[in-house]
Design a protein around this motif. Structure first.
Motif, PDB file in Angstrom:
ATOM      1  N   SER A 104     -17.401  -4.423 -11.273  1.00 45.94           N
ATOM      2  CA  SER A 104     -18.632  -4.724 -10.762  1.00 45.94           C
ATOM      3  C   SER A 104     -19.105  -3.734  -9.967  1.00 45.94           C
ATOM      4  O   SER A 104     -20.727  -3.703  -9.841  1.00 45.94           O
ATOM      5  CB  SER A 104     -18.826  -6.198 -10.391  1.00 45.94           C
ATOM      6  OG  SER A 104     -18.438  -6.958 -11.305  1.00 45.94           O
ATOM      7  N   LYS A 107     -22.161  -2.301 -11.616  1.00 44.32           N
ATOM      8  CA  LYS A 107     -23.387  -2.561 -11.732  1.00 44.32           C
ATOM      9  C   LYS A 107     -24.846  -1.891 -10.980  1.00 44.32           C
ATOM     10  O   LYS A 107     -25.820  -1.717 -11.426  1.00 44.32           O
ATOM     11  CB  LYS A 107     -23.259  -4.209 -11.220  1.00 44.32           C
ATOM     12  CG  LYS A 107     -22.467  -5.295 -12.122  1.00 44.32           C
ATOM     13  CD  LYS A 107     -22.558  -6.687 -11.588  1.00 44.32           C
ATOM     14  CE  LYS A 107     -21.951  -7.658 -12.747  1.00 44.32           C
ATOM     15  NZ  LYS A 107     -20.752  -7.460 -12.994  1.00 44.32           N
ATOM     16  N   THR A 110     -25.714   0.941 -13.358  1.00 47.17           N
ATOM     17  CA  THR A 110     -26.369   0.709 -14.361  1.00 47.17           C
ATOM     18  C   THR A 110     -28.000   0.304 -13.711  1.00 47.17           C
ATOM     19  O   THR A 110     -28.718   0.390 -14.637  1.00 47.17           O
ATOM     20  CB  THR A 110     -25.838  -0.709 -15.129  1.00 47.17           C
ATOM     21  OG1 THR A 110     -24.607  -0.390 -15.673  1.00 47.17           O
ATOM     22  CG2 THR A 110     -26.862  -1.276 -16.345  1.00 47.17           C
ATOM     23  N   THR A 111     -27.869  -0.445 -12.751  1.00 51.19           N
ATOM     24  CA  THR A 111     -29.337  -0.800 -12.247  1.00 51.19           C
ATOM     25  C   THR A 111     -30.197   0.318 -12.067  1.00 51.19           C
ATOM     26  O   THR A 111     -31.313   0.571 -12.184  1.00 51.19           O
ATOM     27  CB  THR A 111     -29.213  -1.367 -10.959  1.00 51.19           C
ATOM     28  OG1 THR A 111     -28.272  -2.732 -11.312  1.00 51.19           O
ATOM     29  CG2 THR A 111     -30.623  -2.052 -10.287  1.00 51.19           C
ATOM     30  N   HIS A 169     -29.526 -11.756 -11.722  1.00 59.54           N
ATOM     31  CA  HIS A 169     -28.348 -12.664 -11.977  1.00 59.54           C
ATOM     32  C   HIS A 169     -29.083 -14.095 -11.912  1.00 59.54           C
ATOM     33  O   HIS A 169     -28.460 -14.908 -11.491  1.00 59.54           O
ATOM     34  CB  HIS A 169     -27.283 -12.423 -11.167  1.00 59.54           C
ATOM     35  CG  HIS A 169     -26.500 -11.535 -11.376  1.00 59.54           C
ATOM     36  ND1 HIS A 169     -25.774 -11.153 -12.544  1.00 59.54           N
ATOM     37  CD2 HIS A 169     -26.348 -10.097 -10.573  1.00 59.54           C
ATOM     38  CE1 HIS A 169     -25.065  -9.898 -12.303  1.00 59.54           C
ATOM     39  NE2 HIS A 169     -25.497  -9.450 -11.438  1.00 59.54           N
ATOM     40  N   SER A 194     -16.249  -8.339 -20.401  1.00 63.72           N
ATOM     41  CA  SER A 194     -16.403  -7.085 -19.576  1.00 63.72           C
ATOM     42  C   SER A 194     -15.936  -5.792 -20.251  1.00 63.72           C
ATOM     43  O   SER A 194     -16.650  -4.779 -20.472  1.00 63.72           O
ATOM     44  CB  SER A 194     -15.823  -7.302 -18.287  1.00 63.72           C
ATOM     45  OG  SER A 194     -16.441  -8.270 -17.470  1.00 63.72           O
ATOM     46  N   ILE A 228     -25.897  -7.745 -16.391  1.00 64.51           N
ATOM     47  CA  ILE A 228     -26.028  -6.163 -16.304  1.00 64.51           C
ATOM     48  C   ILE A 228     -25.597  -5.568 -17.654  1.00 64.51           C
ATOM     49  O   ILE A 228     -26.050  -4.455 -17.853  1.00 64.51           O
ATOM     50  CB  ILE A 228     -25.481  -5.777 -15.004  1.00 64.51           C
ATOM     51  CG1 ILE A 228     -25.551  -6.657 -13.827  1.00 64.51           C
ATOM     52  CG2 ILE A 228     -25.535  -4.318 -14.865  1.00 64.51           C
ATOM     53  CD1 ILE A 228     -27.363  -6.419 -13.659  1.00 64.51           C
ATOM     54  N   ASP A 229     -24.647  -6.373 -18.326  1.00 65.05           N
ATOM     55  CA  ASP A 229     -24.175  -5.675 -19.571  1.00 65.05           C
ATOM     56  C   ASP A 229     -25.470  -5.812 -20.567  1.00 65.05           C
ATOM     57  O   ASP A 229     -25.628  -4.795 -21.302  1.00 65.05           O
ATOM     58  CB  ASP A 229     -23.021  -6.515 -20.094  1.00 65.05           C
ATOM     59  CG  ASP A 229     -21.731  -6.426 -19.513  1.00 65.05           C
ATOM     60  OD1 ASP A 229     -21.064  -5.507 -20.143  1.00 65.05           O
ATOM     61  OD2 ASP A 229     -21.573  -7.051 -18.436  1.00 65.05           O
ATOM     62  N   GLY A 306     -21.777  -3.723 -16.716  1.00 65.61           N
ATOM     63  CA  GLY A 306     -21.579  -4.764 -15.604  1.00 65.61           C
ATOM     64  C   GLY A 306     -20.215  -4.481 -15.086  1.00 65.61           C
ATOM     65  O   GLY A 306     -19.853  -4.946 -14.005  1.00 65.61           O
ATOM     66  N   GLY A 362     -29.174  -4.825  -7.910  1.00 60.59           N
ATOM     67  CA  GLY A 362     -28.180  -4.001  -8.312  1.00 60.59           C
ATOM     68  C   GLY A 362     -27.039  -4.092  -6.968  1.00 60.59           C
ATOM     69  O   GLY A 362     -26.006  -3.627  -7.044  1.00 60.59           O
TER      70      GLY A 362
END
Length: 429
Positions: A104, A107, A110-111, A169, A194, A228-229, A306, A362
């Motif tokens: 994680s 995450k 990705t953010t 979330h 995941s 986040i995925d 994610g 994030g």
């Protein structure tokens, strides 16, 4: 008439020249993210050395096989040590450049990608998710669920699911394994949580998620999960690139992160640490995403925003330090300072985590001083396989601890004491 320069003026000129020379020499002696003495940046070596003892405590207790700790302050590395072993048989000494499953901690990366697109005017955090992924049009919410029959009814959501809900979330889309409601509803659809070794791609998996009901109304609760995925897929839709390519071009290459991948190339496989498994766990019953052969085997087609990245402590430091520096490294600007401020401020009032933490974009953020010497503004997150990082803007510190263990019974003590040691090592003004 010839002008005579006064002695005070000459002294002032010399003072300026000397000051500039001193600054130049300091800059040359302390290039970006290189090792320096803790005392040079206001920390205490003897205190930081307790980190090694702490990691050894966890190894002796059979909680982990080894760990890498990396601390930077004022853009300088003050601690970088590997303790223990990289394999379960404890035959291979752990190295600081060994590769860990970040889970994680993916995450936040990705953010950052999402916030880059936000800066470029290609999305807004208030945008409905359905604008980019049509399967989320007219989302449903679970209304009633029978725990015995597993049957449920659903009703239309009162408000549209937005990118803000995903970032915080509060989408109502959880990880479903072990979830009493989402488990029976999500599992029959074959949704990847995941990671997977099967030839699955983000587009098809996220479409499946759009076809199942939300567990609660968007924005009403904090439910950690697959949000986040979904954002990773939105990055693909907007950029026209696969998530791994977008990361490589817009984050990894500018930050010179040369050891960070969704799936490791052959040249990096021998640096991947084993998963430490406690004796009472049977790894054969683990789901596909929790087994030790990830990320080196399988189809290698699913890019989980994610939780899919693997990396080194040094690579992740380069990323986390760019957040500390308000979106910049020593060479590149990845985000504006205003955008980083959005990430690092509380974006939601309906959740409170351990020690009073709130949630930004994030990662978690503390809005007031807390236990273990935590200062207000501290931002960070951890990973499923016992990894953690945080950014402390008040003290100008980034701290990282990577293990790679499954079901560590003392993970709370491991992380909390580590943070306490780091914070106690700072000479406060």
């Amino acid at each position: 008439m010839k002008k005579i320069t006064s002695l005070p003026s000459i002294a002032l000129i010399l003072l300026v020249l000397t000051s500039n020379l001193t600054y130049s020499q300091t800059t040359e002696l302390a290039p970006y993210l290189t090792k320096t003495s803790p005392e040079e940046v206001g920390m205490v070596s003897d205190s930081l050395n307790l980190i090694k003892e702490h990691i050894q405590w966890a190894i002796n207790g059979e909680y982990i096989a080894g760990g890498v700790a990396l601390i930077a302050k004022d853009n300088q590395i003050v601690y970088n040590e590997a303790v223990g072993f990289s394999d379960r048989k404890k035959t291979k000494p752990l190295k600081v450049d060994d590769i860990f499953r970040m889970a994680s901690m993916t995450k936040t990366i990705t953010t950052m990608a999402v916030m880059q697109l936000y800066e470029d005017g290609k999305l807004n955090v208030t945008d409905p998710v359905s604008k980019y992924i049509p399967e989320f049009t007219n989302s449903q919410v679970v209304e009633k669920f029978d725990s015995e029959t597993k049957e449920y009814t659903a009703k239309p959501a009162k408000s549209e699911l937005t990118i803000h809900h995903l970032l915080t979330h509060t989408s109502g889309i959880p990880y479903y394994t072990g979830h009493p409601v989402a488990g029976p509803i999500y599992a029959p659809h074959g949704i990847v949580e995941s990671w997977t070794k099967n030839p699955v791609v983000l587009k098809e998996n996220i479409a499946k998620i759009g076809g199942v009901p939300l567990i609660h109304e968007p924005g009403t609760k904090y439910t950690y999960g697959l949000s986040i995925d979904i954002l990773g897929r939105i990055v693909e839709v907007i950029s026209g690139k696969s998530l791994d390519t977008y990361f490589m071009e817009n984050i990894f290459t500018p930050l010179e992160m040369k050891d960070t991948y969704f799936y490791l190339p052959d040249s990096h496989k021998n640096r991947l640490v084993d998963l430490w498994i406690t004796e009472d766990l049977d790894i054969s019953v683990f789901p596909d995403w929790a087994r030790e052969d990830f990320p080196i085997n399988g189809a290698k087609t699913y890019f989980s925003g994610g939780g899919g990245l693997s990396s080194t402590a040094m690579d992740y430091l380069k990323f986390a330090n760019s957040i500390l520096n308000k979106g910049s490294s020593d060479k590149h600007k990845l985000l504006k300072k205003e955008t980083v401020a959005m990430m690092m401020q509380n974006q939601i009032d309906t959740v409170t985590g351990p020690n009073g933490a709130k949630f930004g974009y994030g990662g978690s953020v503390y809005i007031k001083d807390s236990n273990n010497g935590i200062k207000a503004g501290r931002f960070g997150w951890g990973g499923f396989f016992q990894t953690i990082y945080w950014v402390d803007p008040e003290r100008n510190i980034v701290a990282i601890l990577l293990t790679n263990a499954r079901n560590t019974p003392k993970w709370g003590e491991l992380f909390n004491r580590f943070e306490e040691i780091v914070n106690n090592s700072v000479l406060e003004n």
